[in-house]
Write a protein that holds these residues in place. Structure first.
Motif, PDB file in Angstrom:
ATOM      1  N   UNK A   1      42.390  47.070  41.914  1.00 35.38           N
ATOM      2  CA  UNK A   1      42.824  46.417  43.147  1.00 35.38           C
ATOM      3  C   UNK A   1      43.739  45.231  42.842  1.00 35.38           C
ATOM      4  N   UNK A   2      43.386  44.437  41.841  1.00 33.61           N
ATOM      5  CA  UNK A   2      44.207  43.285  41.460  1.00 33.61           C
ATOM      6  C   UNK A   2      45.586  43.731  40.983  1.00 33.61           C
ATOM      7  N   UNK A   3      45.618  44.782  40.154  1.00 30.01           N
ATOM      8  CA  UNK A   3      46.894  45.315  39.669  1.00 30.01           C
ATOM      9  C   UNK A   3      47.730  45.828  40.834  1.00 30.01           C
ATOM     10  N   UNK A   4      47.106  46.516  41.782  1.00 27.09           N
ATOM     11  CA  UNK A   4      47.817  47.042  42.946  1.00 27.09           C
ATOM     12  C   UNK A   4      48.411  45.905  43.776  1.00 27.09           C
ATOM     13  N   UNK A   5      47.655  44.828  43.963  1.00 26.37           N
ATOM     14  CA  UNK A   5      48.134  43.676  44.733  1.00 26.37           C
ATOM     15  C   UNK A   5      49.315  43.021  44.032  1.00 26.37           C
ATOM     16  N   UNK A   6      49.207  42.833  42.717  1.00 25.34           N
ATOM     17  CA  UNK A   6      50.291  42.214  41.946  1.00 25.34           C
ATOM     18  C   UNK A   6      51.542  43.081  41.995  1.00 25.34           C
ATOM     19  N   UNK A   7      51.381  44.375  41.737  1.00 26.12           N
ATOM     20  CA  UNK A   7      52.528  45.279  41.742  1.00 26.12           C
ATOM     21  C   UNK A   7      53.138  45.352  43.149  1.00 26.12           C
ATOM     22  N   UNK A   8      52.283  45.383  44.165  1.00 26.25           N
ATOM     23  CA  UNK A   8      52.761  45.397  45.550  1.00 26.25           C
ATOM     24  C   UNK A   8      53.543  44.133  45.883  1.00 26.25           C
ATOM     25  N   UNK A   9      53.024  43.003  45.435  1.00 22.00           N
ATOM     26  CA  UNK A   9      53.720  41.721  45.674  1.00 22.00           C
ATOM     27  C   UNK A   9      55.061  41.676  44.986  1.00 22.00           C
TER      28      UNK A   9
ATOM     29  N   UNK B   1      28.026  48.449  37.261  1.00 25.26           N
ATOM     30  CA  UNK B   1      28.756  47.197  37.075  1.00 25.26           C
ATOM     31  C   UNK B   1      30.147  47.472  36.533  1.00 25.26           C
ATOM     32  N   UNK B   2      30.233  48.368  35.562  1.00 27.63           N
ATOM     33  CA  UNK B   2      31.529  48.725  34.978  1.00 27.63           C
ATOM     34  C   UNK B   2      32.448  49.344  36.028  1.00 27.63           C
ATOM     35  N   UNK B   3      31.885  50.167  36.901  1.00 24.41           N
ATOM     36  CA  UNK B   3      32.667  50.786  37.975  1.00 24.41           C
ATOM     37  C   UNK B   3      33.217  49.732  38.925  1.00 24.41           C
ATOM     38  N   UNK B   4      32.412  48.740  39.271  1.00 24.25           N
ATOM     39  CA  UNK B   4      32.867  47.656  40.153  1.00 24.25           C
ATOM     40  C   UNK B   4      33.962  46.834  39.491  1.00 24.25           C
ATOM     41  N   UNK B   5      33.798  46.518  38.204  1.00 30.05           N
ATOM     42  CA  UNK B   5      34.807  45.755  37.481  1.00 30.05           C
ATOM     43  C   UNK B   5      36.123  46.530  37.449  1.00 30.05           C
ATOM     44  N   UNK B   6      36.039  47.835  37.163  1.00 32.40           N
ATOM     45  CA  UNK B   6      37.219  48.685  37.125  1.00 32.40           C
ATOM     46  C   UNK B   6      37.898  48.720  38.491  1.00 32.40           C
ATOM     47  N   UNK B   7      37.106  48.803  39.547  1.00 34.51           N
ATOM     48  CA  UNK B   7      37.645  48.816  40.907  1.00 34.51           C
ATOM     49  C   UNK B   7      38.397  47.524  41.204  1.00 34.51           C
ATOM     50  N   UNK B   8      37.811  46.382  40.847  1.00 35.55           N
ATOM     51  CA  UNK B   8      38.470  45.098  41.077  1.00 35.55           C
ATOM     52  C   UNK B   8      39.748  44.958  40.263  1.00 35.55           C
TER      53      UNK B   8
END
Length: 43
Positions: A31-39, A21-28
């Motif tokens: 991914x969210x940080x990458x999307x924000x930084x990319x935007x 569960x912790x691995x999935x949360x970390x992955x999300x």
């Protein structure tokens, strides 16, 4: 003086499901940080 610990190995060992569960949360989060930084970067 001091009570003996119930089971020293059990305090730091989370059940197998928690690590996954912790691995999935970390992955999300990553991914969210990458999307924000990319935007921000591409605008």
């Amino acid at each position: 003086m001091s009570e003996p610990e119930p089971d020293p190995g059990q305090r730091y060992e989370p059940p197998p499901g928690v690590g996954k569960l912790l691995a999935w949360i970390l992955l999300f989060v990553v991914a969210a940080v990458a999307v924000v930084l990319g935007g921000v970067y591409f605008t």
